[in-house]
Write a protein that holds these residues in place. Structure first.
Motif, mmCIF file in Angstrom:
data_model
loop_
_atom_site.group_PDB
_atom_site.id
_atom_site.type_symbol
_atom_site.label_atom_id
_atom_site.label_comp_id
_atom_site.label_asym_id
_atom_site.label_seq_id
_atom_site.Cartn_x
_atom_site.Cartn_y
_atom_site.Cartn_z
ATOM 1 N N ARG A 1 -2.135 9.032 -2.950
ATOM 2 C CA ARG A 1 -2.716 7.630 -3.360
ATOM 3 C C ARG A 1 -3.660 7.176 -2.435
ATOM 4 N NH1 ARG A 1 2.733 5.354 -6.676
ATOM 5 N NH2 ARG A 1 3.658 7.434 -6.769
ATOM 6 N N ILE A 2 -4.870 6.947 -2.875
ATOM 7 C CA ILE A 2 -6.219 6.522 -2.221
ATOM 8 C C ILE A 2 -6.071 5.152 -2.053
ATOM 9 C CG2 ILE A 2 -8.583 6.750 -1.638
ATOM 10 C CD1 ILE A 2 -7.165 9.243 -1.486
ATOM 11 N N LEU B 1 1.196 -10.306 4.877
ATOM 12 C CA LEU B 1 2.272 -9.228 5.172
ATOM 13 C C LEU B 1 1.869 -7.878 4.511
ATOM 14 C CD1 LEU B 1 5.149 -8.192 5.925
ATOM 15 C CD2 LEU B 1 6.116 -9.118 3.632
ATOM 16 N N ILE B 2 1.776 -6.927 5.193
ATOM 17 C CA ILE B 2 1.301 -5.606 4.811
ATOM 18 C C ILE B 2 2.698 -4.616 4.798
ATOM 19 C CG2 ILE B 2 -0.015 -3.483 5.473
ATOM 20 C CD1 ILE B 2 -1.871 -5.480 4.381
ATOM 21 N N THR B 3 3.073 -4.233 3.453
ATOM 22 C CA THR B 3 4.036 -3.273 3.389
ATOM 23 C C THR B 3 3.275 -1.960 2.760
ATOM 24 O OG1 THR B 3 4.481 -3.912 0.994
ATOM 25 C CG2 THR B 3 5.803 -5.030 2.987
ATOM 26 N N SER B 4 3.981 -0.771 3.531
ATOM 27 C CA SER B 4 3.466 0.434 3.130
ATOM 28 C C SER B 4 4.390 1.657 3.239
ATOM 29 C CB SER B 4 2.314 0.531 4.012
ATOM 30 O OG SER B 4 1.756 2.080 3.732
ATOM 31 N N ASP B 5 4.501 2.755 2.660
ATOM 32 C CA ASP B 5 5.272 3.774 2.836
ATOM 33 C C ASP B 5 4.833 4.482 3.907
ATOM 34 O OD1 ASP B 5 3.054 4.604 1.726
ATOM 35 O OD2 ASP B 5 3.960 6.013 0.134
ATOM 36 N N LYS C 1 4.283 -15.651 -1.905
ATOM 37 C CA LYS C 1 3.752 -16.603 -3.038
ATOM 38 C C LYS C 1 2.854 -15.596 -3.842
ATOM 39 C CE LYS C 1 -0.006 -18.264 -0.129
ATOM 40 N NZ LYS C 1 -0.516 -19.436 0.595
ATOM 41 N N LYS C 2 2.380 -14.681 -3.504
ATOM 42 C CA LYS C 2 1.656 -13.597 -4.348
ATOM 43 C C LYS C 2 1.551 -12.236 -3.951
ATOM 44 C CE LYS C 2 -3.178 -13.385 -5.898
ATOM 45 N NZ LYS C 2 -4.674 -14.068 -5.894
ATOM 46 N N ILE C 3 1.374 -11.297 -4.797
ATOM 47 C CA ILE C 3 1.452 -9.837 -4.515
ATOM 48 C C ILE C 3 0.026 -9.308 -4.759
ATOM 49 C CG2 ILE C 3 2.399 -7.786 -4.732
ATOM 50 C CD1 ILE C 3 5.214 -8.904 -5.058
ATOM 51 N N ILE C 4 -0.447 -8.644 -3.700
ATOM 52 C CA ILE C 4 -1.684 -7.813 -3.981
ATOM 53 C C ILE C 4 -1.342 -6.185 -4.087
ATOM 54 C CG2 ILE C 4 -4.198 -7.204 -3.277
ATOM 55 C CD1 ILE C 4 -3.775 -10.033 -4.323
ATOM 56 N N VAL C 5 -1.488 -5.695 -5.010
ATOM 57 C CA VAL C 5 -1.246 -4.416 -5.127
ATOM 58 C C VAL C 5 -2.395 -3.413 -4.977
ATOM 59 C CG1 VAL C 5 -0.247 -2.574 -6.887
ATOM 60 C CG2 VAL C 5 0.542 -4.975 -7.119
ATOM 61 N N ALA C 6 -2.654 -2.709 -3.761
ATOM 62 C CA ALA C 6 -3.541 -1.929 -3.323
ATOM 63 C C ALA C 6 -3.694 -0.504 -3.967
ATOM 64 C CB ALA C 6 -3.672 -1.820 -1.684
ATOM 65 N N THR C 7 -2.509 0.005 -4.352
ATOM 66 C CA THR C 7 -2.544 1.394 -4.732
ATOM 67 C C THR C 7 -1.619 1.265 -5.820
ATOM 68 O OG1 THR C 7 -0.875 2.273 -3.518
ATOM 69 C CG2 THR C 7 -3.190 2.561 -2.500
ATOM 70 N N ASP C 8 -1.522 2.240 -6.890
ATOM 71 C CA ASP C 8 -0.667 2.396 -8.031
ATOM 72 C C ASP C 8 0.778 2.410 -7.556
ATOM 73 O OD1 ASP C 8 0.820 2.954 -10.211
ATOM 74 O OD2 ASP C 8 -0.246 4.772 -11.024
ATOM 75 N N SER C 9 1.478 1.377 -7.901
ATOM 76 C CA SER C 9 2.877 1.370 -7.309
ATOM 77 C C SER C 9 3.908 0.490 -8.170
ATOM 78 C CB SER C 9 3.106 0.978 -5.917
ATOM 79 O OG SER C 9 4.180 0.631 -5.392
ATOM 80 N N GLY C 10 4.806 1.033 -8.758
ATOM 81 C CA GLY C 10 5.981 0.192 -9.229
ATOM 82 C C GLY C 10 6.776 -0.460 -8.524
ATOM 83 N N PHE C 11 6.637 -0.267 -7.425
ATOM 84 C CA PHE C 11 7.762 -1.153 -6.364
ATOM 85 C C PHE C 11 7.020 -2.404 -6.377
ATOM 86 C CE2 PHE C 11 9.073 -2.134 -2.055
ATOM 87 C CZ PHE C 11 10.380 -1.790 -2.178
ATOM 88 N N ILE D 1 0.927 -1.350 0.076
ATOM 89 C CA ILE D 1 0.180 0.094 0.028
ATOM 90 C C ILE D 1 0.936 1.285 -0.233
ATOM 91 C CG2 ILE D 1 -1.841 1.093 1.203
ATOM 92 C CD1 ILE D 1 -2.262 -1.518 2.840
ATOM 93 N N ARG D 2 1.090 1.833 -1.126
ATOM 94 C CA ARG D 2 1.845 3.162 -1.211
ATOM 95 C C ARG D 2 0.861 4.421 -1.217
ATOM 96 N NH1 ARG D 2 5.607 6.660 -2.176
ATOM 97 N NH2 ARG D 2 5.956 7.463 -4.033
#
Length: 259
Positions: free
Chosen positions: A150-151, A170-174, A223-233, A129-130
């Motif tokens: 980014r909402i 796993l939640i990753t965020s800025d 094993k999988k990535i969910i993109v919650a907001t627009d993020s190239g990372f 979540i960026r």
């Protein structure tokens, strides 16, 4: 990639790539690999010129012969391509290489992964979540893109977590406060113990760079990535090992990403 490296020294055409922006890790990697694909198709020897960016010591080219020193760069007087030249051309579909064949993480990153994340297996889903530069928890005078907000669709985010209670997520965020709020809300959510920072900003410390690249490494192993907001990372993380990726909403899909 193996054939390219084997024939690398025989190519008569050559070009130097220079990363010249205050962008993040995703811009550094995606523009280089995108241009590398072009060079492979055209039998062109591609060099990378280091410019003393912090992240260059922790995310390195797999093949050292592709680096060029500043002295040799000046002597050769070869053609140059800058990362900004790739901006209008770039599409994610233009990358067919597995990023692990081009880049490698430093030993420091691998060691740090067990410090900031205690999990011993890869049986977890990452949701990235960026929230954007305007939501970074730093001195606002260092923020370059002050309107970058980014909402995240919290309703869909929470629904996904609740529908996957049997999974470790796993939640990753800025934004540290936001990810800790989600962790407190759900028992199946875990987070890394990292010092958050945007590597393109001038006040970013060496520790923040190391932790950011370590988090990228950890994400690339899930094993999988969910993109919650627009993020190239987060898209980039999936390309290292070509792990499945999905988007929480249509707005989370980068403008130049195609299935």
């Amino acid at each position: 990639m193996e054939a390219y490296v084997s024939n690398y020294d025989s190519f008569t055409k050559e070009v130097v790539f220079i990363y010249d922006e205050y962008g993040g890790i995703a811009d550094y990697v995606k523009y280089f690999v995108f241009f590398l694909e072009i060079c492979i198709k055209n039998n062109t020897r591609l060099y990378y010129l280091k410019t003393n960016k912090h992240f260059e010591t922790h995310l390195m080219l797999t093949h050292d012969k592709m680096y060029i020193t500043y002295e040799n760069y000046q002597k050769k007087k070869v053609n140059v391509k800058y990362s900004k030249d790739m901006y209008k051309l770039f599409t994610w579909s233009g990358i067919s290489l597995k990023l692990n064949d081009v880049f490698k993480f430093s030993i420091e990153v691998i060691k740090n992964s067990s410090v900031i994340f205690s999990r011993k297996d890869n049986n977890y889903i990452t949701i990235h979540i960026r929230l954007g530069d305007s939501n970074l928890e730093i001195n606002k005078t260092y923020i370059m893109c002050k309107n970058d907000n980014r909402i995240c669709d919290n309703e869909k985010l929470y629904k996904y977590i609740e529908n996957n209670k049997h999974e470790t997520i796993l939640i990753t965020s800025d934004n540290k406060a936001f990810k800790l709020h989600i962790k407190d809300k759900y028992d199946n959510v875990v987070v890394t113990k990292c010092n958050i920072g945007h590597v393109g900003l001038k006040n970013t410390t060496q520790i923040q760079v190391l932790d950011t690249l370590t988090e990228l490494y950890i994400m690339s192993l899930s094993k999988k990535i969910i993109v919650a907001t627009d993020s190239g990372f987060s898209v980039l993380a999936s390309y290292f090992n070509r792990i499945p990726i999905d988007f929480l909403t249509d707005n989370a899909r980068p403008r130049n990403f195609y299935r």
